[in-house]
Design an enzyme around this catalytic site. Structure first.
Site, PDB file in Angstrom:
ATOM      1  N   CYS A 106      80.377  44.990  79.532  1.00 45.96           N
ATOM      2  CA  CYS A 106      80.321  45.327  81.456  1.00 45.96           C
ATOM      3  C   CYS A 106      81.963  46.116  81.982  1.00 45.96           C
ATOM      4  CB  CYS A 106      80.196  43.990  82.333  1.00 45.96           C
ATOM      5  SG  CYS A 106      81.879  42.905  82.326  1.00 45.96           S
ATOM      6  N   CYS A 107      82.344  46.403  81.219  1.00 44.01           N
ATOM      7  CA  CYS A 107      83.847  47.065  81.631  1.00 44.01           C
ATOM      8  C   CYS A 107      84.922  47.515  80.715  1.00 44.01           C
ATOM      9  CB  CYS A 107      84.425  45.967  82.948  1.00 44.01           C
ATOM     10  SG  CYS A 107      85.159  44.200  81.646  1.00 44.01           S
ATOM     11  N   GLY A 108      85.184  48.115  80.751  1.00 38.28           N
ATOM     12  CA  GLY A 108      86.617  48.208  80.104  1.00 38.28           C
ATOM     13  C   GLY A 108      87.506  47.615  80.115  1.00 38.28           C
TER      14      GLY A 108
END
Length: 265
Positions: A106-108
């Site tokens: 979902c994210c870095g």
């Protein structure tokens, strides 16, 4: 583990004042542990497609490799969720921090010293490509219609590389970074030069996405969403044209507008 990108599952839905049984499509999350020279490097949560491209693109994005020739072998064991990579070199001390990381879909990575580590890999664009407004709108329309799975689930990020007319490669993944790494890996495998190519992306242009585009080497990034302020600052610094909010026949140019030419001129 099932390797389908999405699966039909039974659910209970409420609609028009009634509860009823039906099925819905879920996107699949697949944990892939990347082993480099026998050592655990990272575990990436991804969609279970084009995994070799993902691994190569991820390693290039991390700076572990710079070109295809540095890879000795890549073996994907999708039954166990492992990618075994052998390099023609040692990773070196600077990658000791990388071991046993979990990269969420979902994210870095939000890692410490983010910009220092990436500054050596991100490239200032020397691209000479120019695009017309019609080309920009058409490319985004094509990206949005390219994935039936996205249309069914709304749960995948789409990305493509184009010369303004033709899509050279289109990839999708539950993780926005993964989708770009798959593109990167595809280009590295085939020795494709992307300096005068366009990156079309379904998600928001964050600073991490902008840096990823710079690592890949494109001169233009297109998105249906708006960028962040830091992404625009980086785009200006790295000579990348960022175009966002592409919808309803219009768009915004946030950096280096000289690459977008009026088709009426």
């Amino acid at each position: 583990m099932n390797k389908d990108v999405s699966l039909g599952q039974p659910i209970v839905r409420y609609e028009d004042g009634k509860l009823f049984n039906t099925t819905d499509q879920y996107v699949t999350e697949f944990p892939l542990t990347i082993m480099v020279n026998g050592e655990e490097f990272a575990t990436v949560i991804c969609s279970p497609t084009n995994l070799e491209e993902l691994v190569i693109g991820f390693l290039a994005s991390e700076g572990a490799i710079l070109k295809r020739d540095e890879l000795k072998s890549v073996l994907i064991d999708d039954s166990k969720g492992f990618a075994h990579v052998e390099l023609n070199k040692d990773l070196g001390d600077r990658f000791q921090y990388s071991t046993k990381r979990m990269i969420a879909s979902c994210c870095g990575k939000s890692r410490e010293f983010y910009f220092q580590n990436d500054a050596a890999i991100a490239k200032t664009s020397m691209s000479k490509i120019t695009l017309t407004p019609i080309q920009i709108i058409n490319m985004m329309t094509r990206l949005q219609s390219a994935s039936h799975i996205y249309q069914e689930t709304g749960g995948l990020h789409n990305a493509a590389i184009s010369d303004g007319l033709t899509f050279f490669v289109h990839r999708q993944d539950i993780g926005r970074h993964n989708a770009l790494d798959k593109l990167y890996g595809f280009c590295i495998q085939r020795h494709i030069t992307v300096r005068d190519k366009v990156l079309i992306f379904s998600g928001r242009i964050s600073s991490e996405i902008l840096i990823k585009a710079a690592k890949i080497g494109v001169g233009v990034i297109l998105s249906k969403s708006a960028p962040t302020t830091l992404a625009v600052t980086l785009a200006n610094d790295l000579n990348i044209t960022a175009v966002g909010f592409i919808r309803n026949g219009g768009f915004n140019i946030y950096s280096h507008p000289e690459r977008i030419i009026d088709s009426e001129q």
